[in-house]
Design a protein around this motif. Structure first.
Motif, short mmCIF file in Angstrom:
data_model
loop_
_atom_site.label_atom_id
_atom_site.label_comp_id
_atom_site.label_asym_id
_atom_site.label_seq_id
_atom_site.Cartn_x
_atom_site.Cartn_y
_atom_site.Cartn_z
N PHE A 282 10.28 0.67 9.50
CA PHE A 282 10.70 0.13 10.71
C PHE A 282 10.98 -1.37 10.72
N GLU A 283 10.98 -1.82 9.45
CA GLU A 283 11.44 -3.23 9.46
C GLU A 283 12.95 -3.34 8.80
N PRO A 284 13.85 -4.17 9.24
CA PRO A 284 15.03 -4.25 9.03
C PRO A 284 14.96 -4.69 7.46
N ALA B 86 -3.81 -2.11 4.20
CA ALA B 86 -4.10 -1.60 2.94
C ALA B 86 -5.45 -1.86 2.42
N LEU B 87 -6.17 -2.87 2.87
CA LEU B 87 -7.41 -3.04 2.89
C LEU B 87 -8.62 -2.39 4.03
N ALA B 88 -7.68 -2.37 5.21
CA ALA B 88 -8.79 -1.90 6.25
C ALA B 88 -8.97 -0.30 6.26
N PHE C 219 0.10 5.06 8.97
CA PHE C 219 0.81 3.80 9.71
C PHE C 219 1.48 3.01 8.58
N GLN C 220 0.45 2.62 7.48
CA GLN C 220 0.69 1.84 6.58
C GLN C 220 2.03 2.19 5.91
N PRO D 176 2.09 -9.86 5.20
CA PRO D 176 2.44 -8.75 6.27
C PRO D 176 1.38 -7.75 6.61
N LEU D 177 1.51 -7.22 7.80
CA LEU D 177 0.63 -6.46 8.47
C LEU D 177 -0.06 -5.32 7.56
#
Length: 158
Positions: free
Chosen positions: A44-46, A89-91, A37-38, A83-84
């Motif tokens: 998906f961001e413009p 990146a940490l999780a 997902f990362q 940003p998410l």
């Protein structure tokens, strides 16, 4: 002949959620899903076009060089919300490490060895895949910066 087959879980059998190995597999799978997902989330961001992004980077380099050359003060930095993808990146590697630790606990307690093996595999895959992903991003950034620096003469031309 019936003793060859394993018993099917019945209503009085212990819950599989009380096994450390199952939690290791779940955490490992979640870590790997977070890594994927990362990687996919920024798409998906413009975003502006690649040319516009490179132009913004080159323009910022030019403005910074002129400010330094003329002795002007540096502009104040604006605080931006993370940003998410930074949290992912940490999780993701943390969950991968948790999966490996839970797999070790499962192995020490002599639970089903498959759970421990799957948990270690998924957790280690998440950690390694994220490492190579960030390594690829660093290489791409270096290539981009080298291309900009090679064309620095065109940036300062009027």
């Amino acid at each position: 002949m019936d003793s060859q087959y394993r018993e099917v879980a019945g209503p009085n059998s212990p819950s599989p959620f009380r096994k450390w190995g199952l939690w290791a597999v779940l955490f490992g799978a979640l870590a790997l899903a977070l890594v994927f997902f990362q990687i996919a989330a920024p798409s998906f961001e413009p975003k502006p076009s690649v040319g516009a992004q490179i132009g913004e980077i080159a323009g910022e380099i030019k403005r910074s060089a002129w400010r330094t050359f003329l002795g002007l003060p540096k502009p104040e930095l604006k605080a931006e919300a993370a940003p998410l993808t930074y949290y992912l990146a940490l999780a993701a590697p943390i969950l991968g490490i948790v999966a490996i630790l839970l797999s070790l606990i499962s192995g020490v307690l002599r639970e089903n060895w498959r759970y421990a093996a799957y948990g270690v595999s998924l957790g280690a895959t998440a950690i390694v895949f994220q490492y190579f992903w960030w390594l690829a991003l660093v290489v791409a950034a270096v290539v981009l910066l080298v291309a900009i620096i090679e064309n620095i003469g065109d940036i300062f031309s009027f």
